[in-house]
Design a protein around this motif. Structure first.
Motif, mmCIF file in Angstrom:
data_model
loop_
_atom_site.group_PDB
_atom_site.id
_atom_site.type_symbol
_atom_site.label_atom_id
_atom_site.label_comp_id
_atom_site.label_asym_id
_atom_site.label_seq_id
_atom_site.Cartn_x
_atom_site.Cartn_y
_atom_site.Cartn_z
ATOM 1 N N CYS A 81 0.841 -1.186 0.000
ATOM 2 C CA CYS A 81 0.000 0.000 0.000
ATOM 3 C C CYS A 81 0.883 1.245 0.000
ATOM 4 O O CYS A 81 2.113 1.145 0.043
ATOM 5 N N GLN A 82 0.276 2.396 0.026
ATOM 6 C CA GLN A 82 1.058 3.634 -0.047
ATOM 7 C C GLN A 82 1.947 3.830 1.189
ATOM 8 O O GLN A 82 3.064 4.309 1.091
ATOM 9 N N CYS A 83 1.435 3.480 2.377
ATOM 10 C CA CYS A 83 2.214 3.747 3.592
ATOM 11 C C CYS A 83 3.176 2.620 3.913
ATOM 12 O O CYS A 83 4.057 2.789 4.766
ATOM 13 N N GLY A 84 3.005 1.463 3.290
ATOM 14 C CA GLY A 84 3.938 0.365 3.479
ATOM 15 C C GLY A 84 3.604 -0.577 4.619
ATOM 16 O O GLY A 84 4.296 -1.572 4.821
ATOM 17 N N LYS A 85 2.521 -0.296 5.373
ATOM 18 C CA LYS A 85 2.146 -1.203 6.462
ATOM 19 C C LYS A 85 1.641 -2.546 5.934
ATOM 20 O O LYS A 85 1.764 -3.575 6.572
ATOM 21 N N CYS A 137 -5.831 -0.821 2.915
ATOM 22 C CA CYS A 137 -4.975 -0.613 4.085
ATOM 23 C C CYS A 137 -5.755 0.150 5.154
ATOM 24 O O CYS A 137 -6.271 1.234 4.881
ATOM 25 N N CYS A 180 -3.638 3.743 5.618
ATOM 26 C CA CYS A 180 -3.575 4.802 4.603
ATOM 27 C C CYS A 180 -4.749 4.764 3.630
ATOM 28 O O CYS A 180 -4.944 5.702 2.861
HETATM 29 ZN ZN LIG Z 1 -1.079 1.746 4.001
#
Ligand SMILES: [Zn+2]
Ligand SMILES: [Zn+2]
Length: 133
Positions: free
Chosen positions: A16-20, A80, A83
């Motif tokens: 995802c965009q935030c990497g979580k 996610c 994010c």
């Molecule tokens: Zn994310």
């Protein structure tokens, strides 16, 4: 001697965009396409989403797992929880899962071959040509 893994079935990683939320998919990618249905437009905030399917048993999450939102009684979107990135879509009982080309980083070898829901596409963007043979 083992035969080399075909490039198309090499495991791919996505996030995802935030990497979580991180995942890998393996197996043969199926039907890369864009979709301009109303759900894809509102969920993404954009004029379309882009999708490709992989065998469900080839999917592995690492780190956080997605939150789910049913857009149809038997079909849900995974995103996610931190994010909000839309990363996947899964039909109840399906043996394959659709992931967004965006989450995969738009791999150059996965080019959309068609566009779904052309009738609800925005008029100000060219549509993806149907190149299925
Ligand atoms: Zn994310
Ligand atoms: Zn759609």
């Amino acid at each position: 001697m083992t035969s080399p893994t075909p490039a198309s079935t090499t495991p791919r990683s996505g996030a995802c965009q935030c990497g979580k939320l991180r995942f890998t998919v393996s197996g043969e990618p199926d039907y890369p396409h864009t979709c301009s249905c109303g759900h894809c437009q509102r969920l993404s905030g954009g004029p379309m989403m882009s999708w490709v399917s992989f065998p469900l048993d080839g999917l592995a999450w690492s780190g956080a797992e997605p939150s789910w939102h049913y857009t149809w009684p038997d079909s849900r979107r995974g995103f996610c929880p931190a994010c909000g990135s839309q990363v996947c879509a899964l039909d109840d009982g399906a043996t394959s899962i659709a992931v967004t080309l965006s989450a995969l980083g738009n791999p150059p070898d996965l080019v959309p071959v068609n566009q779904s829901f052309r009738e609800t596409a925005v008029p100000w963007l060219p549509q993806v040509p149907d190149t299925r043979s």
